[in-house]
Motif scaffolding. Structure first.
Motif, PDB file in Angstrom:
ATOM      1  N   LYS A  50      71.026 -75.220  74.392  1.00 29.30           N
ATOM      2  CA  LYS A  50      71.878 -74.542  75.033  1.00 29.30           C
ATOM      3  C   LYS A  50      73.146 -73.919  74.142  1.00 29.30           C
ATOM      4  O   LYS A  50      73.631 -72.913  74.003  1.00 29.30           O
ATOM      5  N   HIS A  66      67.994 -66.337  77.888  1.00 31.36           N
ATOM      6  CA  HIS A  66      67.568 -67.602  78.576  1.00 31.36           C
ATOM      7  C   HIS A  66      66.032 -67.095  79.492  1.00 31.36           C
ATOM      8  O   HIS A  66      66.055 -67.126  80.527  1.00 31.36           O
ATOM      9  N   LYS A 121      60.880 -71.768  86.768  1.00 26.26           N
ATOM     10  CA  LYS A 121      60.481 -71.095  85.224  1.00 26.26           C
ATOM     11  C   LYS A 121      59.423 -71.829  84.583  1.00 26.26           C
ATOM     12  O   LYS A 121      58.604 -71.167  84.018  1.00 26.26           O
ATOM     13  N   ASP A 170      61.861 -71.910  77.947  1.00 28.04           N
ATOM     14  CA  ASP A 170      63.512 -71.819  78.414  1.00 28.04           C
ATOM     15  C   ASP A 170      64.287 -70.547  77.460  1.00 28.04           C
ATOM     16  O   ASP A 170      65.056 -70.189  78.128  1.00 28.04           O
TER      17      ASP A 170
HETATM   18 MN    MN Z   1      67.528 -73.512  80.884  1.00 22.95          MN
END
Ligand code: MN
Ligand code: OXD
Length: 587
Positions: free
Chosen positions: A206, A226, A252, A277
């Protein structure tokens, strides 16, 4: 491992700060990783699992107060507060460095400094980027060596260049009061202190691949998003790729690894996973948008992952995986809520305590994770290592909306699609504390991950559309979560989402018709294939495509409120899109 002066100087500086007993460079060799696994088992940092049933797998528990990302302690330290924007917490860089250095000073005393050179993306790819993470945690080293490409080969590609991201992680005392995850976008630097939870400390993910990279992408004319990336192969063997962004708890990873319905499989359709991701995307030599997955593994949420919901993800966890905060069974295997209907009665919970499934308290932490190599996934794409990436036909946004959004619609244009992404939202579920059904705005599913002002990010999206012109991917929005009056989901979801993907791909090829509505192009109900679907009729689809204008006018109001909060940085084009939508809805 390197003569790169910028790296050596920075490491010297950091060594003087944190004062380690020794420095170990991670070369990427299996021998070195195996030594580290042994050391982690000896120190109790990890537990070796049953090697017959789960070869190469290990178990780890975090501190109970260190189990998730901490958005209120995540800072974007740009020189100007305005450049961080209203969705980020901000601190002036010099103040932030001082605060962090005071915490980090001497914190490696008695510990080892591990130097991890890593590549986000295939090593040497023109779409990839390089980072160096310093950490005092073997758990971080072992996770990073699954989630990214690490070692000597990365240094060889970097050479003398200064184009790499600095990352300092100090576990310290895992004190939540002194926990900070700080990004310095203008300095290519990340500093993370007092945590050992993945999202806070695997700095490639991230912190770099979204927060720092989104800022780099704006300056360099590409996109860091993302998004999952998947390929749909038709019976002729042609593969078309799509990217999709969803807020958390919208499935997801399940979509990324979806198994098509039986009827499609029989005809020869296949779904291939490129990423679950993050997507980095750049205009390719032919003018189309190409995407790579910068990661090399999956850091997936364990609870809810099962043979039924996601057999591919489950298969990926059966070897060379690190499990964090799940239930540990006495036979050295693992369990979590939703894996099957047989909770173990003689196991330890995520805190290491004897656990009684009848207690009603979950045994695995709801955010417990598996870290699995991408190559383990049975449906991993043959293009996963392709340094050029894959050409993207469609970008899909989605959210969890009980009534507002239809099953699927296509934006009228790229600019309208940027509006659709900026309007992304999800309604809170009973799974989280707080009121149910509250709309949380999460533009492009990036709310916790913008490395700069969200308004400027919208402007960058509009720029990219201009740069790609008529070669730009088409933009769609989906909603798998419409409910009936009793609150039951109407659409079956999971593998059946393939039916919606098929319409999307046909639209991209100009092979499907559409109905022009106030909100965008919708399929004709009969164009969503429902063959073999129990209990779903053309009327059901009609209902799923229904647009309630009152609810939509409310939604535009919500988006305008978000824009007002963001202020001057919102591009005029997006205000115009909101106004045009309002007008179409009011007709
Ligand atoms: Mn994520
Ligand atoms: C993740 C997240 O862990 O989005 O992927 O929080």
């Amino acid at each position: 491992m390197t003569n790169n002066k910028t790296i050596l100087a920075w490491i010297d500086e950091m060594k003087a700060l944190v004062n380690p007993d020794q420095v170990v460079w991670i070369d990427g060799s299996e021998e070195q990783l195996e030594e580290l696994r042994k050391e982690a088992v000896e120190s109790g940092e990890m537990i070796k699992l049953n090697q017959e049933k789960l070869p190469g797998c290990y178990y780890h528990r975090t501190a109970p107060n260190d189990v998730a990302r901490v958005e209120d302690r995540t800072l974007i330290c740009s020189r100007k507060e305005e450049d961080a924007g209203p969705t980020n917490h901000w601190k002036e860089p010099q103040e932030a460095y001082k605060m962090l250095y005071d915490i980090a000073r001497g914190s490696y005393k008695g510990r080892t400094m591990y130097v991890i050179p890593y590549s986000m993306g295939p090593v040497g790819s023109s779409l990839a980027k390089i980072g160096v993470e310093l950490t005092d945690s073997i758990y971080v080293v072992l996770n990073m060596s699954i989630m990214t490409r690490v070692g000597q080969k990365v240094m060889d590609v970097l050479g003398d260049s200064n184009d790499w991201v600095r990352g300092l992680h100090c576990k310290c005392d895992v004190d939540p009061e002194k926990r900070w995850i700080c990004q310095f976008p203008e300095d290519n630097t990340i500093i993370s202190v007092n945590s050992a939870y993945g999202g806070n400390v695997l700095l490639g993910k991230k912190c770099f691949a979204l927060r720092i990279a989104s800022y780099q992408a704006k300056n360099e004319g590409w996109m860091a998003e993302h998004m999952l990336i998947l390929g749909v192969e038709n019976p002729k063997g042609e593969v078309k790729y799509v990217c999709a962004a969803f807020p958390s708890a919208c499935g997801k990873t399940n979509l990324a690894m979806m198994i098509p319905p039986e009827g499609y499989r029989a005809k020869g359709y296949k779904v291939w996973t490129v990423g679950d991701d993050i997507a980095w995307m750049r205009k390719g030599p032919d003018g189309r948008l190409y995407a790579i997955n910068p990661e090399n593994g999956f850091f997936g949420v364990a609870p809810g992952t099962s043979e039924k919901t996601n057999p591919n993800a489950l298969a990926a966890t059966r070897k060379n995986t690190i499990f964090t905060n799940v239930v540990l069974k006495p036979d050295g295997t693992v369990w979590w809520e939703g894996l099957d209907k047989n909770p173990p009665t003689d196991a330890l919970n995520w805190k290491g305590e004897p656990w009684d499934p009848a207690s009603g308290v979950p045994g695995a932490h709801p955010n417990s994770r598996f870290t699995s190599p991408a190559v383990n996934c049975p449906c991993i794409s043959s293009e996963f290592e392709n340094p050029q990436g894959v050409p993207i036909s469609a970008i899909i946004f989605g959210g969890r909306r009980a009534k507002t959004a239809p099953l699927v619609y296509q934006s009228f244009s790229w600019a309208h699609g940027v509006y659709v992404g900026s309007a992304m939202a999800s309604e809170t579920t009973a799974a989280a504390a707080g009121a149910v059904g509250v709309v949380r705005r999460d533009p492009m599913a990036m709310r916790p991950f913008f490395g700069y002002n969200v308004g400027d990010y919208f402007a960058h999206w509009l720029e990219m559309g201009k740069k790609l012109g008529d070669k730009a991917p088409k933009i769609f929005n989906v909603n798998w979560f419409r409910t009936d009056d009793e609150g039951h989901f109407i659409w079956p979801g999971f593998g059946d989402n393939m039916r919606v993907l098929m319409w999307i791909l046909k639209r991209c090829k100009g092979e499907a018709e559409a109905v022009e509505t106030a909100i965008g192009y919708e399929p004709k109900p009969e164009d969503i294939d429902i063959t073999g679907l129990d209990g779903v009729t053309v009327d059901t689809i009609k209902g799923l495509l229904d647009v309630d204008k009152e609810l939509w006018l409310e939604d535009v109001k919500g988006v305008e409120e978000l824009y007002a909060q963001i202020g001057d940085h919102v591009p005029a084009e997006l205000h115009a899109e909101a106004a045009a939508l309002r007008e179409r809805l009011s007709k």
